[in-house]
Enzyme design. Structure first.
Site, PDB file in Angstrom:
ATOM      1  N   SER A 116     -42.549  -5.134  14.224  1.00 22.49           N
ATOM      2  CA  SER A 116     -42.599  -4.568  15.571  1.00 22.49           C
ATOM      3  C   SER A 116     -41.212  -4.252  16.095  1.00 22.49           C
ATOM      4  O   SER A 116     -41.007  -3.224  16.753  1.00 22.49           O
ATOM      5  CB  SER A 116     -43.325  -5.538  16.511  1.00 22.49           C
ATOM      6  OG  SER A 116     -42.647  -6.776  16.541  1.00 22.49           O
ATOM      7  N   LEU A 118     -38.571  -3.244  14.503  1.00 23.68           N
ATOM      8  CA  LEU A 118     -38.089  -1.981  13.925  1.00 23.68           C
ATOM      9  C   LEU A 118     -38.896  -0.810  14.469  1.00 23.68           C
ATOM     10  O   LEU A 118     -38.358   0.268  14.731  1.00 23.68           O
ATOM     11  CB  LEU A 118     -38.192  -2.027  12.399  1.00 23.68           C
ATOM     12  CG  LEU A 118     -37.288  -3.043  11.690  1.00 23.68           C
ATOM     13  CD1 LEU A 118     -37.613  -3.110  10.200  1.00 23.68           C
ATOM     14  CD2 LEU A 118     -35.825  -2.679  11.886  1.00 23.68           C
ATOM     15  N   GLY A 119     -40.219  -1.037  14.630  1.00 26.73           N
ATOM     16  CA  GLY A 119     -41.093   0.009  15.161  1.00 26.73           C
ATOM     17  C   GLY A 119     -40.640   0.449  16.546  1.00 26.73           C
ATOM     18  O   GLY A 119     -40.672   1.642  16.880  1.00 26.73           O
ATOM     19  N   ARG A 120     -40.188  -0.506  17.324  1.00 28.21           N
ATOM     20  CA  ARG A 120     -39.734  -0.170  18.680  1.00 28.21           C
ATOM     21  C   ARG A 120     -38.441   0.633  18.672  1.00 28.21           C
ATOM     22  O   ARG A 120     -38.090   1.272  19.643  1.00 28.21           O
ATOM     23  CB  ARG A 120     -39.570  -1.451  19.500  1.00 28.21           C
ATOM     24  CG  ARG A 120     -40.920  -2.050  19.869  1.00 28.21           C
ATOM     25  CD  ARG A 120     -40.812  -3.451  20.388  1.00 28.21           C
ATOM     26  NE  ARG A 120     -42.092  -4.133  20.176  1.00 28.21           N
ATOM     27  CZ  ARG A 120     -42.311  -5.399  20.461  1.00 28.21           C
ATOM     28  NH1 ARG A 120     -41.344  -6.140  20.996  1.00 28.21           N
ATOM     29  NH2 ARG A 120     -43.482  -5.927  20.237  1.00 28.21           N
ATOM     30  N   THR A 140     -43.496   0.576  -2.829  1.00 26.51           N
ATOM     31  CA  THR A 140     -42.873   1.765  -2.248  1.00 26.51           C
ATOM     32  C   THR A 140     -43.171   1.810  -0.758  1.00 26.51           C
ATOM     33  O   THR A 140     -44.305   1.558  -0.329  1.00 26.51           O
ATOM     34  CB  THR A 140     -43.410   3.027  -2.949  1.00 26.51           C
ATOM     35  OG1 THR A 140     -42.991   3.018  -4.314  1.00 26.51           O
ATOM     36  CG2 THR A 140     -42.887   4.296  -2.295  1.00 26.51           C
ATOM     37  N   LEU A 141     -42.153   2.103   0.017  1.00 25.39           N
ATOM     38  CA  LEU A 141     -42.301   2.167   1.477  1.00 25.39           C
ATOM     39  C   LEU A 141     -42.076   3.604   1.928  1.00 25.39           C
ATOM     40  O   LEU A 141     -41.187   4.290   1.408  1.00 25.39           O
ATOM     41  CB  LEU A 141     -41.255   1.268   2.151  1.00 25.39           C
ATOM     42  CG  LEU A 141     -41.242  -0.198   1.733  1.00 25.39           C
ATOM     43  CD1 LEU A 141     -40.006  -0.895   2.290  1.00 25.39           C
ATOM     44  CD2 LEU A 141     -42.511  -0.897   2.216  1.00 25.39           C
ATOM     45  N   GLU A 142     -42.867   4.043   2.876  1.00 19.95           N
ATOM     46  CA  GLU A 142     -42.661   5.385   3.417  1.00 19.95           C
ATOM     47  C   GLU A 142     -41.957   5.228   4.753  1.00 19.95           C
ATOM     48  O   GLU A 142     -42.567   4.794   5.733  1.00 19.95           O
ATOM     49  CB  GLU A 142     -43.993   6.096   3.606  1.00 19.95           C
ATOM     50  CG  GLU A 142     -44.804   6.232   2.319  1.00 19.95           C
ATOM     51  CD  GLU A 142     -45.952   5.235   2.217  1.00 19.95           C
ATOM     52  OE1 GLU A 142     -46.501   4.845   3.261  1.00 19.95           O
ATOM     53  OE2 GLU A 142     -46.284   4.833   1.095  1.00 19.95           O
TER      54      GLU A 142
END
Lengths: 205, 418
Positions: A116, A118-120, A140-142
């Site tokens: 959360s 980082l999302g913010r 793998t991360l998008e």
């Protein structure tokens, strides 16, 4: 049922299990036991993949006669060692990878979500979040920056969290068949239409 | 355009290329540092050329232009090497662990903060791994080229240990330890075949003492010594690779060279001799070569060389044989002084068990253990046979897994720093 971190820690401690859960590097197990959370934090790895926009007409998914037949031709791999930064600009999309190599036993599955905090800041971590039983490898991360200012990220920082849950199966020993197994770098594979979609896409349809 | 004009233009073009390369993405700064050294070097050269004009002695101008040209011959291939060291086909995970090993061997007495060894690991368009040696203006740089198709194969890391040996050979002056012994062995060998030597050289020497008293004979002796020394260097590098990486060196060596091309060059020991030396040293160090290891390699002949070359090579071979125990002792003492231990069987087994499970091992303290475990796992016939998605691409997954293991090793080293 989602596994709480003390349960995950117990599974990670059981190194002699026939089909163990393994996360390498192993997270701090005492911390996991005591934090009472529902997910394990994973760290950002050192490899990134971006798309070469200028060489691309379009990503034509599932078209066998696509002019851009090889995804490899359309991507650029970058290595960012520990101690250095990668700057993700607004609207940029990049594939990253977890530092951790994960081994999921046959009786568990997992899903990946962002953090959360980082999302913010505008950093979206993952959209295809399912990790199947039997998976082995780095995830793998998008990564996308949906914010308005560049975000600097660095390998080794916590980047996402993984929720584990048990799997109810008639035969949990049947191995998973994920095509993304066994990679240390971000994976972008050519996608094929399934049988029904292929039928539908025939010219005479 | 005068000679001076073209000389200046050539150096400027070189410097332009250096500046272009400096804009590349460098995973590690060592390559960039090498570029900075070359830039400073050629800026000095350009400065000297620019200080000249038509009023100077033409011989001076010609000399300066010639020196600059010679430097271009030497250093231009190095720019390509630097460029290829940034290619993502390389196994960058190997860089820091191998640099740490190289530093440990080359500067064992220096405290960590004072160590200056720098490393360029590149992927090259040469089949054999190689090193640039004795680059006078790049002291402290170890430059190792791995064949491009294998540059992401961590199982071949032991071969970089051989290439590191060339730098160690110079830095530790190993040659000084064997040169006298080799010379004596050459003189003994030539004395034993005095008539044959006379026939080949047509020098008509009357007694063996003339081998060092006759200037022409002495030149021949020096030629043989040069071959013997080069053979000695290659053998020392093999021994260092074996010492640093244990059995994994033998596997990597065989992977790269067996069964051999059939042709020998006289300044290398024959493949049969090299393998024999490796097996002998392995026995001394309680390492276990693969069963029938020697049989993997065929014999070689000196194709394209004269009968006299063959004769000289046989004498050089004898000289190498005479000093082989010294080379064994040197490679052992250098690695022991550096605190580099030989691979530990219990660790190799532990790491191998993790790799067989399809995960990297933690808490490793030696890259040789990791690479040996990887080789051990390759010999397990049923590796991952129960995992359909991995069984079909075992070699590829193992490389990925071992590189991840090396990264985990590095991660742990960085995390535990004071």
């Amino acid at each position: 049922m989602i596994l709480k971190t003390d349960r995950i820690a117990a599974l990670l401690r059981d190194t002699g299990a026939h089909d163990p859960l393994v996360i390498t590097p192993t997270p701090e197990l005492t911390e996991l036991e005591e934090c009472g959370a529902g997910a394990v934090d994973f760290r950002l790895g050192t490899w990134f993949v971006t798309l070469k926009h200028a060489r691309m007409e379009a990503l034509r998914i599932g078209r066998p006669n696509s002019p851009s037949s090889s995804f490899r031709q359309l991507t650029k791999m970058q290595y960012v060692p520990f101690g250095t930064d990668y700057v993700l600009h607004p609207q940029a999309f990049v594939l990253g990878v977890t530092l951790e190599w994960l081994r999921v036993p046959g009786n568990l599955a997992a899903y990946v979500t962002g953090k959360s905090g980082l999302g913010r800041c505008g950093l979206i971590i993952a959209t295809a979040t399912g990790v199947h039983p039997g998976f082995r490898g780095c995830l793998t991360l998008e990564l996308t920056n949906v914010g308005e200012i560049p975000i600097s990220i660095t390998p080794g920082m916590t980047i996402c969290q993984i929720f584990f849950h048990s799997v109810d199966a008639v035969n949990p020993t049947v191995p998973g068949r994920s095509k993304f197994v066994g990679w240390r770098r971000p994976v972008l594979v050519e996608l094929k239409l399934d049988r029904i979609a292929s039928q539908l896409s025939r010219p005479d349809a | 355009m005068t000679i001076l004009d073209s000389a200046k233009q050539r150096v400027r073009a070189f410097l332009d290329e250096v500046r272009r390369l400096a804009d590349l993405e460098f995973p590690y700064n060592d390559s960039k540092d090498a570029l900075a050294v070359l830039q400073a070097l050629f800026e000095r050269k350009l400065g000297r050329l620019e200080a000249l004009d038509e009023t100077n002695d033409p011989a001076v101008v010609s000399q300066e232009a010639s020196l600059a040209l010679r430097s271009l011959f030497v250093y231009l291939p190095l720019l390509g090497f630097v460029l290829r060291s940034t290619n993502v086909r390389n196994a960058f995970e190997v860089f820091r662990p191998f640099l740490r090993l190289a530093t440990q061997v080359l500067e064992p007495d220096q405290p960590l903060s004072a160590r200056t060894t720098r490393l360029l690991l590149s992927s090259e368009w040469e089949y054999s791994p190689f090193t640039y040696q004795s680059i006078p203006d790049l002291p402290g740089f170890v430059l190792i080229g791995i064949p491009a198709p294998e540059s992401a194969n961590p199982l071949l890391l032991p071969l970089a240990g051989h290439e590191l040996g060339h730098t160690v050979w110079v830095a530790k002056k190993v040659c000084d330890q064997v040169k006298v012994g080799m010379t004596e062995a050459i003189l003994t060998g030539l004395t034993a075949k005095f008539d044959e030597f006379n026939q080949y050289t047509r020098l008509s020497l009357s007694r063996p003492e003339d081998l060092v008293g006759n200037l022409f004979a002495l030149t021949e002796v020096k030629d043989i010594l040069e071959w013997a020394v080069r053979q000695g260097e290659e053998t020392f590098c093999d021994l260092l690779g074996l010492r640093l990486f244990g059995e994994a060196y033998l596997f990597a060596f065989a992977y790269l060279l067996a069964p051999g091309s059939g042709d020998r060059i006289p300044w290398y020991p024959s493949l049969t001799e090299r393998v024999g030396y490796l097996v002998q040293a392995a026995a001394d160090w309680h390492l276990t070569p693969p069963l029938d290891y020697e049989k993997l390699f065929g014999t070689e002949v000196l194709a394209g060389f004269t009968a006299y070359d063959s004769f000289k090579a046989s004498i050089a071979d004898q000289a190498l044989r005479a000093v082989f125990p010294v080379l064994v002792a040197q490679s052992k003492s250098i690695t022991e002084a550096a605190g580099v231990r030989i691979r530990l069987p219990s660790e190799v087994t532990r790491i191998g068990d993790r790799l067989a499970l399809g995960v990297p091992a933690e808490h490793c303290d030696c890259i040789a253990d990791i690479v040996n475990a990887a080789w051990a796992v390759t010999h397990a016939g049923d590796l991952w046979s129960d995992i359909a998605t991995m069984a079909g691409r075992k070699e590829e997954v193992l490389k990925e897994l071992v590189l991840k293991n090396l990264e985990v090793f590095e991660f742990e080293q960085l995390v535990k720093r004071p």
